[in-house]
Enzyme design. Structure first.
Site, PDB file in Angstrom:
ATOM      1  N   GLU A 150      67.336 -86.582  26.019  1.00 47.89           N
ATOM      2  CA  GLU A 150      66.020 -86.932  25.209  1.00 47.89           C
ATOM      3  C   GLU A 150      64.904 -86.693  25.857  1.00 47.89           C
ATOM      4  O   GLU A 150      64.068 -86.083  25.382  1.00 47.89           O
ATOM      5  CB  GLU A 150      66.145 -87.974  24.371  1.00 47.89           C
ATOM      6  CG  GLU A 150      66.945 -88.101  23.157  1.00 47.89           C
ATOM      7  CD  GLU A 150      66.987 -86.868  22.096  1.00 47.89           C
ATOM      8  OE1 GLU A 150      65.788 -86.415  21.965  1.00 47.89           O
ATOM      9  OE2 GLU A 150      67.845 -86.714  21.623  1.00 47.89           O
ATOM     10  N   TYR A 177      59.235 -90.728  18.750  1.00 47.05           N
ATOM     11  CA  TYR A 177      60.649 -89.954  18.473  1.00 47.05           C
ATOM     12  C   TYR A 177      61.621 -90.241  19.368  1.00 47.05           C
ATOM     13  O   TYR A 177      62.781 -90.257  18.797  1.00 47.05           O
ATOM     14  CB  TYR A 177      60.190 -88.548  18.721  1.00 47.05           C
ATOM     15  CG  TYR A 177      61.458 -87.548  19.087  1.00 47.05           C
ATOM     16  CD1 TYR A 177      62.122 -87.067  17.926  1.00 47.05           C
ATOM     17  CD2 TYR A 177      61.696 -87.493  20.293  1.00 47.05           C
ATOM     18  CE1 TYR A 177      63.107 -86.450  18.104  1.00 47.05           C
ATOM     19  CE2 TYR A 177      62.824 -86.787  20.624  1.00 47.05           C
ATOM     20  CZ  TYR A 177      63.876 -86.202  19.394  1.00 47.05           C
ATOM     21  OH  TYR A 177      64.811 -85.664  19.676  1.00 47.05           O
ATOM     22  N   ASP A 201      61.244 -84.583  15.323  1.00 50.64           N
ATOM     23  CA  ASP A 201      60.761 -83.785  16.613  1.00 50.64           C
ATOM     24  C   ASP A 201      60.053 -82.499  15.617  1.00 50.64           C
ATOM     25  O   ASP A 201      59.790 -82.459  14.517  1.00 50.64           O
ATOM     26  CB  ASP A 201      61.902 -83.440  17.375  1.00 50.64           C
ATOM     27  CG  ASP A 201      62.790 -82.299  16.709  1.00 50.64           C
ATOM     28  OD1 ASP A 201      62.543 -81.902  15.564  1.00 50.64           O
ATOM     29  OD2 ASP A 201      63.542 -81.870  17.471  1.00 50.64           O
TER      30      ASP A 201
END
Length: 319
Positions: A37, A117, A135
């Site tokens: 991520e 996020y 996102d």
């Protein structure tokens, strides 16, 4: 209330067309998911999947190995990804979470470099919690699907929460992400292929929901010295925000007769013109790095570009 048929259509599409092959989707290792991520922020999926993700995990397979490493080692494997504050925050977070990343979103948000996020993604994709994830791709899908113009982030997250499929929130969020990446594109979206097209309020004029203000960039001109001797190059540790903590070329005064070359470089909000000058001494504090080991040093992509000119001009200047 969301029509269940939309949920079912979305998950059916994901089953057949989703990106299930991505390695971070085939693991339950929270640390590995976290690394992916962070890397995927501002970086193309293919570059992360094929190059940076496997190399990084081969060297730092656990959060403990990352925490125990020197920051310079982390920079070396991050070199070329840009946004080097991500690497610094990864290292800091590993040292603060030696026993593993917390499973509560509010606790994740306390760690360096983990925002709304990333915390949500870890909870959804790693811990499989029933929460929304938003996102850039998901935001675009939601804006078009619900017909949201000039909506604030807080409101967008509220819509995302109302749309989450409690039966399989992880697959739902990943499906929305892939839909935005593969079908609901910023330009020329493939609406006829979209599983949400029947209820999508933005399908008639999808470009309305992707209009952005033109970015304003700060333009800078930099002057760097190439001080090379006995197969070694002089580099300094950057204290500036730009490439902080990494090895960079020393600054120099622009002397026309010492000019070697110039090139353009982009970094976050900056558009740089980089000028290189050959010098035979510098007064700033520096360290010697073997030219043959340069690619393994914690250098930035800008310094890597400069290295190309060392190869090109080496014979002329006796490098």
């Amino acid at each position: 209330m969301v029509n269940k048929s939309a949920h079912n259509a979305l998950l059916d599409w994901y089953t057949t067309d989703g990106r299930h092959e991505l390695p971070w989707r085939k693991t339950n290792d929270i640390y590995h998911i976290y690394i992916s991520e962070i890397m995927l922020q501002q970086t193309q999926v293919n570059r992360v999947r094929d190059e940076y993700y496997p190399k990084f995990l081969a060297r730092f397979p656990s959060i403990k190995t990352l925490a125990e490493a020197e920051l310079d080692e982390v920079f070396v494997l991050w070199s070329g990804l840009g946004y080097y504050s991500r690497a610094r925050n990864l290292h800091k977070t590993a040292q603060l979470a030696l026993n593993g990343l917390p499973c509560e979103k509010k606790e994740l948000l306390k760690l360096p470099g983990i925002g709304e996020y990333t915390a949500s993604a870890i909870c959804s994709f790693g811990y499989r919690q029933n929460i929304p994830v938003v996102d850039t791709n998901i935001a675009r899908v939601l804006k078009r699907y619900f017909g949201l113009l000039e909506v604030q982030d807080k409101t967008l997250w509220e819509y995302a929460a109302s749309f989450v499929n409690a039966a399989d929130a992880r697959a739902h969020n990943l499906a929305l992400m892939d839909l935005g990446s593969l079908v609901c594109l910023p330009k020329n979206p493939q609406c006829e292929m979209c599983p949400l097209r029947l209820e999508c309020k933005g399908k008639g004029e999808p470009e309305l929901y992707t209009q952005k203000k033109k970015k304003e960039y700060e333009r800078l001109e930099l002057f760097y010295a190439l001080y090379i001797k006995d197969g070694k190059i002089a580099l300094r540790t950057s204290q500036e925000k730009l490439y902080k903590g990494m090895l960079v070329l020393p600054n120099t005064e622009p002397i026309e007769e010492n000019f070697i070359a110039a090139f353009k470089h982009s970094y976050t909000k900056y558009r740089l013109t980089v000028n290189l000058y050959h010098v035979d001494k510098i007064t700033d504090e520096f360290v010697w790095v073997e030219l043959k080991e340069l690619e393994n040093a914690p250098i930035s992509s800008l310094t890597k570009k400069a290295a190309v000119f060392i190869e090109k001009k080496g014979e002329i200047y006796g490098f």
